[in-house]
Design an enzyme around this catalytic site. Sequence first.
Site, PDB file in Angstrom:
ATOM      1  N   SER A   1       7.722  10.426  -2.144  1.00 33.03           N
ATOM      2  CA  SER A   1       7.127  11.814  -1.880  1.00 33.03           C
ATOM      3  C   SER A   1       6.376  11.657  -0.249  1.00 33.03           C
ATOM      4  O   SER A   1       6.476  11.944   0.458  1.00 33.03           O
ATOM      5  CB  SER A   1       6.474  12.776  -2.646  1.00 33.03           C
ATOM      6  OG  SER A   1       5.430  11.894  -3.361  1.00 33.03           O
TER       7      SER A   1
ATOM      8  N   ASP B   1      -9.256  -9.623   3.931  1.00 37.48           N
ATOM      9  CA  ASP B   1      -9.791 -10.407   3.661  1.00 37.48           C
ATOM     10  C   ASP B   1      -9.588 -11.438   5.060  1.00 37.48           C
ATOM     11  O   ASP B   1      -9.119 -12.270   5.688  1.00 37.48           O
ATOM     12  CB  ASP B   1      -9.374 -11.243   2.480  1.00 37.48           C
ATOM     13  CG  ASP B   1      -8.919 -12.442   2.815  1.00 37.48           C
ATOM     14  OD1 ASP B   1      -9.952 -13.563   2.883  1.00 37.48           O
ATOM     15  OD2 ASP B   1      -8.319 -13.541   1.858  1.00 37.48           O
TER      16      ASP B   1
ATOM     17  N   HIS C   1       0.498   4.528  -2.726  1.00 39.02           N
ATOM     18  CA  HIS C   1       0.373   5.781  -2.326  1.00 39.02           C
ATOM     19  C   HIS C   1       1.334   6.216  -2.267  1.00 39.02           C
ATOM     20  O   HIS C   1       1.203   8.103  -2.599  1.00 39.02           O
ATOM     21  CB  HIS C   1      -0.234   5.877  -0.613  1.00 39.02           C
ATOM     22  CG  HIS C   1      -1.160   5.872  -0.513  1.00 39.02           C
ATOM     23  ND1 HIS C   1      -2.273   5.306   0.661  1.00 39.02           N
ATOM     24  CD2 HIS C   1      -2.213   4.845  -0.647  1.00 39.02           C
ATOM     25  CE1 HIS C   1      -3.225   5.102   0.726  1.00 39.02           C
ATOM     26  NE2 HIS C   1      -3.887   4.309  -0.324  1.00 39.02           N
ATOM     27  N   ASP C   2       2.331   5.471  -2.762  1.00 42.62           N
ATOM     28  CA  ASP C   2       3.773   6.969  -3.290  1.00 42.62           C
ATOM     29  C   ASP C   2       3.358   7.131  -5.000  1.00 42.62           C
ATOM     30  O   ASP C   2       3.309   8.011  -4.811  1.00 42.62           O
ATOM     31  CB  ASP C   2       4.728   5.888  -2.998  1.00 42.62           C
ATOM     32  CG  ASP C   2       6.080   6.750  -3.478  1.00 42.62           C
ATOM     33  OD1 ASP C   2       5.889   7.914  -3.464  1.00 42.62           O
ATOM     34  OD2 ASP C   2       6.945   6.345  -4.353  1.00 42.62           O
TER      35      ASP C   2
ATOM     36  N   HIS D   1      -6.055  -6.048  -2.281  1.00 42.81           N
ATOM     37  CA  HIS D   1      -7.479  -6.378  -0.945  1.00 42.81           C
ATOM     38  C   HIS D   1      -7.025  -7.538   0.156  1.00 42.81           C
ATOM     39  O   HIS D   1      -7.561  -7.929   0.516  1.00 42.81           O
ATOM     40  CB  HIS D   1      -8.081  -5.821  -1.173  1.00 42.81           C
ATOM     41  CG  HIS D   1      -8.336  -4.212  -0.791  1.00 42.81           C
ATOM     42  ND1 HIS D   1      -9.302  -2.956  -1.286  1.00 42.81           N
ATOM     43  CD2 HIS D   1      -7.143  -3.532  -1.242  1.00 42.81           C
ATOM     44  CE1 HIS D   1      -8.667  -1.935  -1.511  1.00 42.81           C
ATOM     45  NE2 HIS D   1      -7.163  -2.282  -0.815  1.00 42.81           N
ATOM     46  N   THR D   2      -6.580  -8.605  -0.738  1.00 40.71           N
ATOM     47  CA  THR D   2      -6.798  -9.795  -0.478  1.00 40.71           C
ATOM     48  C   THR D   2      -5.731  -9.969   0.800  1.00 40.71           C
ATOM     49  O   THR D   2      -5.749 -11.093   1.918  1.00 40.71           O
ATOM     50  CB  THR D   2      -6.149 -10.618  -0.961  1.00 40.71           C
ATOM     51  OG1 THR D   2      -6.456 -12.004  -0.775  1.00 40.71           O
ATOM     52  CG2 THR D   2      -5.042 -11.033  -1.606  1.00 40.71           C
TER      53      THR D   2
ATOM     54  N   ASP E   1       8.235   8.284  -6.042  1.00 40.94           N
ATOM     55  CA  ASP E   1       9.402   9.826  -6.155  1.00 40.94           C
ATOM     56  C   ASP E   1       9.564   9.716  -4.232  1.00 40.94           C
ATOM     57  O   ASP E   1      10.242  10.321  -4.106  1.00 40.94           O
ATOM     58  CB  ASP E   1       8.901  10.893  -6.583  1.00 40.94           C
ATOM     59  CG  ASP E   1       8.011  11.374  -5.769  1.00 40.94           C
ATOM     60  OD1 ASP E   1       6.976  11.469  -5.406  1.00 40.94           O
ATOM     61  OD2 ASP E   1       8.077  12.870  -5.916  1.00 40.94           O
TER      62      ASP E   1
ATOM     63  N   ARG F   1       0.926  -1.101  -0.206  1.00 37.30           N
ATOM     64  CA  ARG F   1       0.062  -0.275   0.222  1.00 37.30           C
ATOM     65  C   ARG F   1       1.011   1.350   0.101  1.00 37.30           C
ATOM     66  O   ARG F   1       0.485   2.225  -0.968  1.00 37.30           O
ATOM     67  CB  ARG F   1      -1.121  -0.520   1.288  1.00 37.30           C
ATOM     68  CG  ARG F   1      -1.919   1.654   1.307  1.00 37.30           C
ATOM     69  CD  ARG F   1      -2.875   1.052   2.462  1.00 37.30           C
ATOM     70  NE  ARG F   1      -3.924   1.925   2.186  1.00 37.30           N
ATOM     71  CZ  ARG F   1      -4.115   2.469   3.368  1.00 37.30           C
ATOM     72  NH1 ARG F   1      -3.586   3.007   4.435  1.00 37.30           N
ATOM     73  NH2 ARG F   1      -5.253   3.680   3.452  1.00 37.30           N
TER      74      ARG F   1
ATOM     75  N   ASN G   1      -3.942   9.006   5.097  1.00 36.80           N
ATOM     76  CA  ASN G   1      -2.623   7.633   5.080  1.00 36.80           C
ATOM     77  C   ASN G   1      -2.793   8.210   6.967  1.00 36.80           C
ATOM     78  O   ASN G   1      -1.760   6.754   7.273  1.00 36.80           O
ATOM     79  CB  ASN G   1      -1.399   8.941   4.568  1.00 36.80           C
ATOM     80  CG  ASN G   1      -0.742   7.861   3.152  1.00 36.80           C
ATOM     81  OD1 ASN G   1      -1.702   7.456   2.765  1.00 36.80           O
ATOM     82  ND2 ASN G   1      -0.363   9.434   2.394  1.00 36.80           N
TER      83      ASN G   1
HETATM   84  C1  HEM Z   1      -9.623   0.921  -6.238  1.00 31.92           C
HETATM   85  C2  HEM Z   1      -9.100   1.698  -5.086  1.00 31.92           C
HETATM   86  C3  HEM Z   1      -8.604   2.087  -3.295  1.00 31.92           C
HETATM   87  C4  HEM Z   1      -9.070   2.108  -2.295  1.00 31.92           C
HETATM   88  C5  HEM Z   1     -10.751   2.815  -2.513  1.00 31.92           C
HETATM   89  C6  HEM Z   1      -8.407   1.296  -1.336  1.00 31.92           C
HETATM   90  C7  HEM Z   1      -8.711   1.769   0.128  1.00 31.92           C
HETATM   91  C8  HEM Z   1      -8.349   1.687   1.223  1.00 31.92           C
HETATM   92  C9  HEM Z   1      -8.842   1.309   1.629  1.00 31.92           C
HETATM   93  C10 HEM Z   1      -9.647   2.645   3.192  1.00 31.92           C
HETATM   94  C11 HEM Z   1      -7.826  -0.082   3.129  1.00 31.92           C
HETATM   95  C12 HEM Z   1      -7.315   0.353   4.281  1.00 31.92           C
HETATM   96  C13 HEM Z   1      -6.729   0.876   5.460  1.00 31.92           C
HETATM   97  C14 HEM Z   1      -6.819   1.434   6.754  1.00 31.92           C
HETATM   98  O1  HEM Z   1      -7.669   1.980   7.331  1.00 31.92           O
HETATM   99  O2  HEM Z   1      -6.177   0.812   7.376  1.00 31.92           O
HETATM  100  C15 HEM Z   1      -6.795  -0.043   2.308  1.00 31.92           C
HETATM  101  C16 HEM Z   1      -6.115  -1.070   2.992  1.00 31.92           C
HETATM  102  C17 HEM Z   1      -5.285  -1.854   1.668  1.00 31.92           C
HETATM  103  N1  HEM Z   1      -5.168  -1.116   0.386  1.00 31.92           N
HETATM  104 FE1  HEM Z   1      -6.157  -0.500  -0.579  1.00 31.92          FE
HETATM  105  N2  HEM Z   1      -8.125   0.432  -1.987  1.00 31.92           N
HETATM  106  C18 HEM Z   1      -8.285   1.029  -3.322  1.00 31.92           C
HETATM  107  C19 HEM Z   1      -6.885   0.170  -4.363  1.00 31.92           C
HETATM  108  C20 HEM Z   1      -5.464  -0.648  -3.525  1.00 31.92           C
HETATM  109  C21 HEM Z   1      -4.466  -0.752  -4.242  1.00 31.92           C
HETATM  110  C22 HEM Z   1      -4.164  -0.729  -6.325  1.00 31.92           C
HETATM  111  C23 HEM Z   1      -2.903  -1.453  -3.749  1.00 31.92           C
HETATM  112  C24 HEM Z   1      -2.498  -1.603  -4.456  1.00 31.92           C
HETATM  113  C25 HEM Z   1      -1.934  -2.067  -5.605  1.00 31.92           C
HETATM  114  C26 HEM Z   1      -3.905  -1.215  -2.292  1.00 31.92           C
HETATM  115  C27 HEM Z   1      -3.240  -2.498  -1.574  1.00 31.92           C
HETATM  116  C28 HEM Z   1      -3.624  -2.300  -0.682  1.00 31.92           C
HETATM  117  C29 HEM Z   1      -3.405  -3.107   0.774  1.00 31.92           C
HETATM  118  C30 HEM Z   1      -1.974  -3.680   0.569  1.00 31.92           C
HETATM  119  C31 HEM Z   1      -4.007  -2.622   1.808  1.00 31.92           C
HETATM  120  C32 HEM Z   1      -4.086  -2.921   3.255  1.00 31.92           C
HETATM  121  C33 HEM Z   1      -2.676  -2.360   4.374  1.00 31.92           C
HETATM  122  C34 HEM Z   1      -2.195  -2.844   5.769  1.00 31.92           C
HETATM  123  O3  HEM Z   1      -2.447  -3.810   5.722  1.00 31.92           O
HETATM  124  O4  HEM Z   1      -1.508  -1.820   6.537  1.00 31.92           O
HETATM  125  N3  HEM Z   1      -4.998  -0.787  -2.634  1.00 31.92           N
HETATM  126  N4  HEM Z   1      -6.935   0.260   0.654  1.00 31.92           N
END
Ligand code: HEM
Length: 355
Positions: free
Chosen positions: A82, A251, A72-73, A201-202, A80, A68, A101
């Site tokens: 940032s 998941d 987010h970078d 998100h798996t 970069d 993530r 973040n």
């Molecule tokens: C499609 C739009 C996306 C939305 C709206 C979104 C939103 C979110 C949100 C709200 C969380 C929970 C963060 C928290 O409260 O701790 C999350 C977690 C996460 N997202 Fe996304 N996300 C998106 C796309 C992506 C993409 C493109 C990736 C990576 C390529 C990604 C990877 C992750 C990962 C790995 C987590 C788990 C983070 C952790 O366990 O620290 N997400 N995302």
Amino acid sequence: MASRSRQLAGLAMLLLPAVLCLQMPAPSRAQLQVGFYNTTCPNAEALVRQAVTAAFANNSGIAAGLIRLHFHDCFVRGCDASVLLTINPGGGTTEKDSPPNNPSLRGFDVIAAAKALVEQSCPRTVSCADILAFAARDSVNLTGTNSFYQVPSGRRDGNISTQDDAINNLPGPNSTADSLITGFARKNLTAEDMVVLSGSHTLGRSHCDAFLFKNRERLASGTVSPAYQALLEALCPPTSGQFTLVTTEIDLSTPVVLDNNYYRLLPLNLGLHFSDDQLVRNGTLNAFVNQFIADETLWKQKFFAAMIKMGNIEPKTGAQGEVRLNCSLVNPASSSSAGVIEMPLPDNDGEVATS
Ligand code: HEM
Ligand SMILES: *[C@@H]1O[C@H](CO)[C@@H](O)[C@H](O)[C@H]1NC(C)=O
Ligand SMILES: *[C@@H]1O[C@H](CO)[C@@H](O)[C@H](O)[C@H]1NC(C)=O
Ligand SMILES: *[C@@H]1O[C@H](CO)[C@@H](O)[C@H](O)[C@H]1NC(C)=O
Ligand SMILES: *[C@@H]1O[C@H](CO)[C@@H](O)[C@H](O)[C@H]1NC(C)=O
Ligand SMILES: *[C@@H]1O[C@H](CO)[C@@H](O)[C@H](O)[C@H]1NC(C)=O
Ligand SMILES: *[C@@H]1O[C@H](CO)[C@@H](O)[C@H](O)[C@H]1NC(C)=O
Ligand SMILES: *[C@@H]1O[C@H](CO)[C@@H](O)[C@H](O)[C@H]1NC(C)=O
Ligand SMILES: *[C@@H]1O[C@H](CO)[C@@H](O)[C@H](O)[C@H]1NC(C)=O
């Protein structure tokens, strides 16, 4: 004539080291390249892997955090680093401290550990942005079987990090299908890329404020399982806000395994965020979801390709940006101001104080 060409030759001699310095890290067409550090830091990728592997052994959730972090970078001012800055030289709140973040993003300490290893072995050579990309790849490798892809590198680090850029570029958990598609298109990523990358998100976790309240609306429209929402209501404090640290795995069954379970949950009304659920409410997106449920190998192949594509968003290369020495801070403007970050204030003579 002769003297002029001697002058030119002398000038060239003087400039040569500087020119070499500038050009050595510059790929000929400013593109990222696999093995960018082959000669300048051959151990770079192994050292990053070492730091990520150690962190993963201590806390397997860190893999999700690092993936993530790279995302987010890349979505904010390109890949970069940032997102790592704790101070924006121009002032104001940084990306890192912005609501999308803070406090949810994690893995900063792992990047710092990797950077320390790399600096020890090859000082001033490997950018923080590349370390982020390698660390995300290693996280994919640690959570998935047969999951390895080559990461093109040669990114350079930026010097601007603002809260507004984070808010304006990062998709939020309340996003509709339409805004998810549009937001990814702004980064030259397709609707399919968006669905493919959402498969991350798996892995990992989410904080209550990202899903609790919006899912009450989903209950009314019948798009979230009532039993699942009851479980989330029981978990989360009813007044959950940005800084409530209670989390749940996105998941629930296999949060540390890079599988296609995320997609399988969606048609069962078990998608955690409104944005996750949106992928099965739009026919175009739902067709991708069904493909990835049916063929996990296909999804993984597409996932690696999409991660590389995401890692290519607006990279700074060549003489652009810098190789940061400390991933949290832009480099001091000159060696004489090493370590000084505050703006120098004019002294009584109107001269700029240098110490
Ligand atoms: C499609 C739009 C996306 C939305 C709206 C979104 C939103 C979110 C949100 C709200 C969380 C929970 C963060 C928290 O409260 O701790 C999350 C977690 C996460 N997202 Fe996304 N996300 C998106 C796309 C992506 C993409 C493109 C990736 C990576 C390529 C990604 C990877 C992750 C990962 C790995 C987590 C788990 C983070 C952790 O366990 O620290 N997400 N995302
Ligand atoms: C680095 O070495 C690898 C393996 O030999 C090779 O595939 C890659 O193209 C090289 N990259 C550069 C930029 O030299
Ligand atoms: C190990 O993980 C925990 C969180 O699970 C964290 O607080 C701690 O700092 C980590 N230790 C190291 C050495 O990385
Ligand atoms: C960032 O770097 C660019 C060029 O590398 C420079 O022009 C600009 O002034 C710097 N911005 C800040 C806020 O330091
Ligand atoms: C990636 O992970 C697999 C195990 O799933 C491992 O066999 C392989 O060596 C790893 N690749 C690299 C380059 O680390
Ligand atoms: C998208 O692609 C266009 C055309 O190649 C390019 O000019 C633009 O910078 C790209 N935008 C991003 C965010 O990568
Ligand atoms: C999402 O929507 C819910 C309910 O409408 C709201 O309480 C929450 O603040 C919103 N979250 C974000 C990040 O916009
Ligand atoms: C899916 O959403 C996109 C973007 O809003 C829209 O153009 C498309 O028509 C929708 N497709 C279906 C089948 O609902
Ligand atoms: C990098 O900068 C941060 C923030 O000022 C500081 O806490 C950290 O100790 C520095 N790291 C190194 C290796 O100097």
